[in-house]
Scaffold this active site. Sequence first.
Site: not given
Length: 553
Positions: A429, A322
């Site tokens: 994910e 991220e």
Amino acid sequence: MFSCTCVPVVNRLFEPKRAQYGGGITVNPGFDHNINGWKVFGNGTIEERVSNNGNRFIVASNRTQPLDSFSQKVQLKKGMIYTFSAWFQLSEGSEFVSVVFKINGSEFVRGGHVIAKHGCWSLLKGGIVANFSSPAEILFECENPTVELWADSVSLQPFTKKQWRSQQDDSVERVRKSKVRFHVTHLNKTEMEGASIVIKQTKANFPLGCGMNHYILTNFEYQRWFVSRFKYTAFTNEMKWYSTERFQGQENYTIPDAMMKFAKENGISVRGHTVFWDDETFQPKWVKFLSPEELRKAAAKRIRSVVSRYRGQLIAWDVVNENVHYHFFENKLGENASPIYYSTAYHLDPEIKMFMNEFNTIESSGDRVVSPPNYIRKLKEIQRFPGTAGISLAIGVQGHFRLGRPNYAYMRSSLDLLGATGLPIWLTETSVNPQPNQAEYLEDVLREAYSHPAVQGIIIFAGPEQVGFGDTLLADANFRNTPTGDIVDKLIREWGTGTHTAIADSRGIIDISLHHGDYDVTVTHPLTKHSKKLNISVKKGSSPETIHVKMHA
């Protein structure tokens, strides 16, 4: 009149292409009829201009606010999926441009983004899903109101869900399957009509996996559930820094080591998740209080420790998780922190793919921070950094879909834009928040990903309730399938592991389209029931293959 200062790439051209789908439902998409059908939105003026090559386009000038642009009203129909595309250029500089849909009279919904430049045309792709029938207004946003906004070849094309699914199925046939012909004959080479064939996949080429947590070490039902379905995984938390070094200087790899051992014993490939996380919230508590120099030393120790420990055992690493949304390491150590760690990880384990990994890049058209243009910009920073030459860089998009029907048009356009880099994409994910249509939405997301030619793997971050999974449950507390679990099992069968049976025609021929993978094949004589067993491999890019089978009487 307009000189181009950009290098031509797939989505950036000297002159724009014609509108996709002839413009779809937009009126005057190529401005062949001046600016008919278009009006000023907000302040400013709009006009048509013509390039030296005779290309006509619309210009918004004298702007004072980001949304000052040109607009057109359309009618959206409930349940339809709308793809949007248009080409943009600016009078100067480089700025973000977004398409915005104004619905319900006051709600502004972003539908896609591009970094537009002066001197060449850039393609904006996106779209919207209509949750109800209503009028809507298409307009555009550019944060810098001092520049002129130019546009051409505007298209808004509607699709029914059936049409969208048909496109997915067609793509699967092209990119995930190959045609195989079996020719069954007697020993004297005469055709054997009526021979039966049973085809069972033993290994799928496309990685479809599931997140795994530490309960896999002690819960035998969880072990059986997992091993019977999946051959790919990422540990949900167990490899993260806050799990392996809770207290400074006290590393403990007992749990991830045991999980790696379990995975190896069961033929399960593992993605490393994650070396670092760029969100300050998810650092080990002690890390947050380090000085920059102390952090530099601790991080260097961490990356050497974890990457060296699992060198040669993983198929990939999420290196700095991220790092488009967050900047913990950049703020502490300088703007090159991420590229430095990608370079370090690459040199410690040069044979595996090194992933960026972000959320909302394909899920949320409203999150401009991590939209494909910004994701690609960060990607290029890593690629240009000295020391990353030769790195096998890859694109990770998490795929956490929140409440509401996913924007499939935006998802597809984002994968298109990311795929234009030529780098492999994984959904790393994948999950869908609990809601009445959760199973339907999960199936739609998985089908969209599987059908896209740039996607090379999917990990679902989900599992059974008994072992702590919550948002996307695949099994309840007693390991009975939930509706979402039924969907995953259905797709596992559909994409390869189901059994195929067929009968040879009068020419002794059976034609079949098979998902890429390895197969056990049993051919049986129609009268004597004598059988012959084969092993075949169906690969991407292979030309139609004829497999000759000679049978005894």
